[in-house]
Design a protein around this motif. Structure first.
Motif, PDB file in Angstrom:
ATOM      1  N   ILE A  29       0.812  -1.217   0.000  1.00 38.59           N
ATOM      2  CA  ILE A  29       0.000   0.000   0.000  1.00 38.59           C
ATOM      3  C   ILE A  29       0.846   1.268   0.000  1.00 38.59           C
ATOM      4  CG2 ILE A  29      -1.962  -1.111   1.131  1.00 38.59           C
ATOM      5  CD1 ILE A  29      -1.072  -0.011   3.760  1.00 38.59           C
ATOM      6  N   LEU A  30       2.165   1.109  -0.066  1.00 38.46           N
ATOM      7  CA  LEU A  30       3.043   2.287  -0.096  1.00 38.46           C
ATOM      8  C   LEU A  30       2.901   3.024  -1.428  1.00 38.46           C
ATOM      9  CD1 LEU A  30       6.392   0.948   1.441  1.00 38.46           C
ATOM     10  CD2 LEU A  30       4.758   2.517   2.522  1.00 38.46           C
ATOM     11  N   PRO A  31       3.031   4.327  -1.408  1.00 36.02           N
ATOM     12  CA  PRO A  31       3.076   5.087  -2.659  1.00 36.02           C
ATOM     13  C   PRO A  31       4.368   4.762  -3.416  1.00 36.02           C
ATOM     14  CG  PRO A  31       3.559   6.513  -0.801  1.00 36.02           C
ATOM     15  CD  PRO A  31       3.126   5.205  -0.229  1.00 36.02           C
ATOM     16  N   PRO A  32       4.395   5.011  -4.744  1.00 36.57           N
ATOM     17  CA  PRO A  32       5.559   4.642  -5.571  1.00 36.57           C
ATOM     18  C   PRO A  32       6.886   5.137  -5.023  1.00 36.57           C
ATOM     19  CG  PRO A  32       3.746   5.328  -6.955  1.00 36.57           C
ATOM     20  CD  PRO A  32       3.318   5.602  -5.542  1.00 36.57           C
ATOM     21  N   LYS A  33       6.920   6.354  -4.501  1.00 39.56           N
ATOM     22  CA  LYS A  33       8.175   6.911  -4.019  1.00 39.56           C
ATOM     23  C   LYS A  33       8.788   6.062  -2.914  1.00 39.56           C
ATOM     24  CE  LYS A  33      10.209  11.233  -2.344  1.00 39.56           C
ATOM     25  NZ  LYS A  33       9.944  12.649  -1.982  1.00 39.56           N
ATOM     26  N   LEU A  34       7.944   5.496  -2.041  1.00 39.46           N
ATOM     27  CA  LEU A  34       8.451   4.667  -0.947  1.00 39.46           C
ATOM     28  C   LEU A  34       8.696   3.233  -1.399  1.00 39.46           C
ATOM     29  CD1 LEU A  34       6.417   5.899   2.158  1.00 39.46           C
ATOM     30  CD2 LEU A  34       8.783   6.412   1.529  1.00 39.46           C
ATOM     31  N   LYS A  35       7.924   2.782  -2.384  1.00 35.41           N
ATOM     32  CA  LYS A  35       8.145   1.415  -2.877  1.00 35.41           C
ATOM     33  C   LYS A  35       9.528   1.279  -3.496  1.00 35.41           C
ATOM     34  CE  LYS A  35       3.498  -0.342  -3.670  1.00 35.41           C
ATOM     35  NZ  LYS A  35       2.497  -0.790  -4.661  1.00 35.41           N
ATOM     36  N   GLU A  36      10.051   2.384  -4.015  1.00 32.40           N
ATOM     37  CA  GLU A  36      11.392   2.341  -4.599  1.00 32.40           C
ATOM     38  C   GLU A  36      12.438   1.942  -3.564  1.00 32.40           C
ATOM     39  OE1 GLU A  36      11.998   6.167  -6.258  1.00 32.40           O
ATOM     40  OE2 GLU A  36      10.578   5.884  -7.928  1.00 32.40           O
ATOM     41  N   LYS A  37      12.168   2.248  -2.299  1.00 35.33           N
ATOM     42  CA  LYS A  37      13.106   1.869  -1.229  1.00 35.33           C
ATOM     43  C   LYS A  37      13.065   0.370  -0.938  1.00 35.33           C
ATOM     44  CE  LYS A  37      13.054   6.310   1.217  1.00 35.33           C
ATOM     45  NZ  LYS A  37      12.888   6.972   2.528  1.00 35.33           N
ATOM     46  N   CYS A  38      12.073  -0.297  -1.505  1.00 32.21           N
ATOM     47  CA  CYS A  38      11.916  -1.739  -1.277  1.00 32.21           C
ATOM     48  C   CYS A  38      12.342  -2.539  -2.499  1.00 32.21           C
ATOM     49  CB  CYS A  38      10.464  -2.063  -0.949  1.00 32.21           C
ATOM     50  SG  CYS A  38       9.767  -1.090   0.398  1.00 32.21           S
ATOM     51  N   ALA A  39      13.055  -1.903  -3.416  1.00 35.54           N
ATOM     52  CA  ALA A  39      13.391  -2.553  -4.687  1.00 35.54           C
ATOM     53  C   ALA A  39      14.559  -3.521  -4.545  1.00 35.54           C
ATOM     54  CB  ALA A  39      13.710  -1.508  -5.736  1.00 35.54           C
ATOM     55  N   SER A  40      14.503  -4.531  -5.389  1.00 37.41           N
ATOM     56  CA  SER A  40      15.600  -5.478  -5.519  1.00 37.41           C
ATOM     57  C   SER A  40      15.868  -5.643  -7.016  1.00 37.41           C
ATOM     58  CB  SER A  40      15.224  -6.819  -4.891  1.00 37.41           C
ATOM     59  OG  SER A  40      16.255  -7.762  -5.056  1.00 37.41           O
ATOM     60  N   ILE A  41      17.085  -5.975  -7.381  1.00 40.09           N
ATOM     61  CA  ILE A  41      17.445  -6.057  -8.794  1.00 40.09           C
ATOM     62  C   ILE A  41      17.734  -7.497  -9.185  1.00 40.09           C
ATOM     63  CG2 ILE A  41      19.885  -5.594  -8.302  1.00 40.09           C
ATOM     64  CD1 ILE A  41      20.030  -4.165 -11.011  1.00 40.09           C
ATOM     65  N   SER A  42      17.233  -7.871 -10.372  1.00 40.82           N
ATOM     66  CA  SER A  42      17.562  -9.159 -10.983  1.00 40.82           C
ATOM     67  C   SER A  42      18.174  -8.858 -12.345  1.00 40.82           C
ATOM     68  CB  SER A  42      16.303 -10.020 -11.159  1.00 40.82           C
ATOM     69  OG  SER A  42      15.740 -10.347  -9.912  1.00 40.82           O
ATOM     70  N   ILE A  43      19.318  -9.463 -12.621  1.00 39.53           N
ATOM     71  CA  ILE A  43      20.022  -9.215 -13.880  1.00 39.53           C
ATOM     72  C   ILE A  43      19.740 -10.363 -14.847  1.00 39.53           C
ATOM     73  CG2 ILE A  43      22.285  -8.893 -14.947  1.00 39.53           C
ATOM     74  CD1 ILE A  43      23.250  -7.723 -12.307  1.00 39.53           C
ATOM     75  N   LEU A  44      19.223 -10.012 -16.025  1.00 38.03           N
ATOM     76  CA  LEU A  44      18.937 -11.004 -17.060  1.00 38.03           C
ATOM     77  C   LEU A  44      20.025 -10.945 -18.119  1.00 38.03           C
ATOM     78  CD1 LEU A  44      15.072 -10.486 -17.592  1.00 38.03           C
ATOM     79  CD2 LEU A  44      16.262 -11.906 -15.908  1.00 38.03           C
ATOM     80  N   ASN A  45      20.624 -12.104 -18.355  1.00 39.30           N
ATOM     81  CA  ASN A  45      21.635 -12.231 -19.407  1.00 39.30           C
ATOM     82  C   ASN A  45      21.716 -13.690 -19.803  1.00 39.30           C
ATOM     83  OD1 ASN A  45      23.165 -13.480 -17.392  1.00 39.30           O
ATOM     84  ND2 ASN A  45      24.263 -11.586 -16.871  1.00 39.30           N
ATOM     85  N   ALA A  46      22.646 -13.992 -20.661  1.00 43.46           N
ATOM     86  CA  ALA A  46      22.764 -15.369 -21.151  1.00 43.46           C
ATOM     87  C   ALA A  46      23.141 -16.327 -20.031  1.00 43.46           C
ATOM     88  CB  ALA A  46      23.791 -15.416 -22.286  1.00 43.46           C
ATOM     89  N   THR A  47      23.905 -15.820 -19.058  1.00 43.32           N
ATOM     90  CA  THR A  47      24.352 -16.676 -17.953  1.00 43.32           C
ATOM     91  C   THR A  47      23.238 -16.907 -16.937  1.00 43.32           C
ATOM     92  OG1 THR A  47      26.632 -15.889 -18.194  1.00 43.32           O
ATOM     93  CG2 THR A  47      26.031 -16.929 -16.089  1.00 43.32           C
ATOM     94  N   ASN A  48      22.568 -15.844 -16.517  1.00 39.76           N
ATOM     95  CA  ASN A  48      21.529 -15.951 -15.483  1.00 39.76           C
ATOM     96  C   ASN A  48      20.194 -16.435 -16.045  1.00 39.76           C
ATOM     97  OD1 ASN A  48      23.382 -14.912 -13.668  1.00 39.76           O
ATOM     98  ND2 ASN A  48      22.669 -12.809 -13.923  1.00 39.76           N
ATOM     99  N   GLY A  49      20.010 -16.227 -17.351  1.00 42.54           N
ATOM    100  CA  GLY A  49      18.731 -16.521 -17.978  1.00 42.54           C
ATOM    101  C   GLY A  49      18.173 -15.254 -18.580  1.00 42.54           C
ATOM    102  N   THR A  50      17.593 -15.375 -19.755  1.00 44.43           N
ATOM    103  CA  THR A  50      17.095 -14.187 -20.450  1.00 44.43           C
ATOM    104  C   THR A  50      15.662 -13.845 -20.069  1.00 44.43           C
ATOM    105  OG1 THR A  50      16.399 -15.558 -22.332  1.00 44.43           O
ATOM    106  CG2 THR A  50      18.642 -14.620 -22.406  1.00 44.43           C
ATOM    107  N   THR A  51      15.017 -14.699 -19.301  1.00 46.55           N
ATOM    108  CA  THR A  51      13.672 -14.410 -18.789  1.00 46.55           C
ATOM    109  C   THR A  51      13.687 -14.528 -17.276  1.00 46.55           C
ATOM    110  OG1 THR A  51      12.962 -16.735 -18.973  1.00 46.55           O
ATOM    111  CG2 THR A  51      12.586 -15.292 -20.901  1.00 46.55           C
ATOM    112  N   LEU A  52      12.620 -14.056 -16.642  1.00 48.48           N
ATOM    113  CA  LEU A  52      12.565 -14.069 -15.172  1.00 48.48           C
ATOM    114  C   LEU A  52      11.259 -14.691 -14.715  1.00 48.48           C
ATOM    115  CD1 LEU A  52      13.875 -13.184 -12.478  1.00 48.48           C
ATOM    116  CD2 LEU A  52      12.623 -11.031 -12.696  1.00 48.48           C
ATOM    117  N   ASP A  53      11.377 -15.758 -13.888  1.00 43.46           N
ATOM    118  CA  ASP A  53      10.198 -16.401 -13.295  1.00 43.46           C
ATOM    119  C   ASP A  53       9.659 -15.487 -12.205  1.00 43.46           C
ATOM    120  OD1 ASP A  53       8.367 -17.965 -11.895  1.00 43.46           O
ATOM    121  OD2 ASP A  53       9.512 -19.803 -12.166  1.00 43.46           O
ATOM    122  N   MET A  54       8.445 -15.008 -12.387  1.00 48.84           N
ATOM    123  CA  MET A  54       7.873 -14.038 -11.441  1.00 48.84           C
ATOM    124  C   MET A  54       7.368 -14.684 -10.160  1.00 48.84           C
ATOM    125  SD  MET A  54       8.258 -11.130 -12.863  1.00 48.84           S
ATOM    126  CE  MET A  54       7.132 -10.079 -11.972  1.00 48.84           C
TER     127      MET A  54
END
Length: 388
Positions: free
Chosen positions: A35-60
């Motif tokens: 229920i956080l507004p977008p500005k605060l949700k950004e503080k809860c972000a995590s990054i996933s890197i897609l490439n040939a090694t990690n996989g070109t798609t992401l299982d949600m």
């Protein structure tokens, strides 16, 4: 800073279930993030890197044990070297395949990449990026990450600091609900109630036994006239007493007694009294007759003593009744003690329940107020009336 468990127990009292505390804290963080507004949700972000090694798609669904939430943004590197991470357009899943069609407005290129989310061939919700990523041109997927918050933690990672106290309030509310639920089943009260039943059953058994003794007594005295101990053709004890007394009376009568040939209507006949022998001036017979009368009196007394003994035996059933009643009273006293214990415990649990309920309402109000303030402070400013 105190651990979350300490903070929660400061608001609710002792909570022994650490696993539940961890779950409530984790659930609270997830609810607040959603229920956080977008500005605060950004503080809860995590990054996933897609490439040939990690996989070109992401299982949600499976990312980080399923703790990932909505997508915040996706960027893709535009060149093998010297490129930039360019924001990807989000496509509706039904246009996803058109990202490969160079003649389509949905076409995606290295300088105008796109992404969409749809099910893959196995049915899992999957994020696709076009052009397809490589190790040289990866994509960064930034999305909300739901943290796992342990009871022994004192901070929530990737979470707005100003919202942490709300996680504690959420878990405290759940803890109070748990404490209220725990009061619905108090083993000490259950034990006391069981003991009450046990003691009452003992009283019931004693009363039944005593009642049986009383019934036996009334049965005994009810057939006393028929009992062979007191009255039968060969052992008529009451008649023995009566005959002995009559015999003693008639032998001691100083008047004329009946002789063996006369009949006076009495059951005892053929008696010559002391008066008879006195009139006859036979002192020896007077003495003998008095001795005979004394023997009759002794016989009567012996019969009366036997009758008393027999009658006393019929009382034996009643003699134990006071003991039964005393034993029953002791059981009743014990039952009353358990009743008192159960009452005190229930009253104390009732007071606890009312406090838990009242405290829950207060914390819920604080939680709701905190959420509204948090959202309101970080919502985009609305234009004044008449402004565009």
């Amino acid at each position: 800073m105190a651990t979350f468990k300490v903070q929660i127990e400061d608001l609710t009292g002792a909570i022994s279930d650490d696993s539940a505390l961890t779950q409530w804290l984790t659930d609270g963080a997830k609810e607040i993030i959603n229920i956080l507004p977008p500005k605060l949700k950004e503080k809860c972000a995590s990054i996933s890197i897609l490439n040939a090694t990690n996989g070109t798609t992401l299982d949600m669904d499976s990312g980080d044990n399923g703790r990932f939430g909505e997508i915040i943004q996706v960027t893709r590197l535009s060149a093998d070297s010297g490129g930039y991470h360019i924001p990807c357009r989000k496509l509706h899943f039904m246009y996803g395949d058109l990202a490969n069609d160079s003649s389509s407005i949905y076409y995606a290129s290295a300088t105008d990449p796109a992404y969409w989310v749809t099910s893959n061939s196995s049915g899992a919700s999957t994020l696709f990026v076009k052009p397809t990523t490589t190790n040289a041109q990866p994509a960064n997927v930034y999305r909300v990450a739901y943290p796992s918050v342990a009871h022994g933690d004192s901070v929530v990672a990737n979470f707005p600091d100003e919202a942490e106290y709300l996680v504690v309030l959420y878990a405290s509310i759940k803890a109070l609900q748990r404490l209220q639920n725990d009061l619905s089943s108090n083993s000490d009260i259950t034990t006391a109630l069981g003991e009450i039943t046990t003691e009452i059953n003992k009283v019931d058994n004693i009363i039944v036994e005593a009642s049986g003794k009383i019934d036996d007594y009334y049965t005994s005295i009810g057939d006393i006239d028929d009992t062979t101990e007191l009255w039968d053709n060969t052992n008529k004890r009451f008649k023995e007493v009566r005959d002995a007394l009559i015999m003693a009376k008639e032998t001691l009568d100083v008047g004329w007694g009946t002789d063996e040939d006369s009949g006076s209507g009495n059951d005892v006949t053929g008696i010559k009294s002391v008066g008879y022998w006195l009139d006859d001036e036979d002192t020896e017979m007077v003495s003998a007759t008095i001795s005979a009368a004394n023997l009759e009196l002794q016989r009567a007394q012996a019969s009366i003593a036997e009758i008393n003994a027999i009658m006393a035996s019929y009382k034996l059933e009643l003699d134990g009744i006071p003991l039964y009643l005393q034993e029953a009273s002791s059981y009743i006293a014990q039952a009353q003690g358990y009743i008192g214990e159960a009452k005190v415990r229930m009253e104390r649990d009732g007071q606890k329940y009312q406090w838990y309920q009242s405290q829950q309402v207060k914390l819920q109000q604080d939680y709701d107020k905190g959420i509204q303030m948090l959202i309101g402070q970080h919502m985009p400013a609305q234009p004044a009336k008449g402004e565009q």
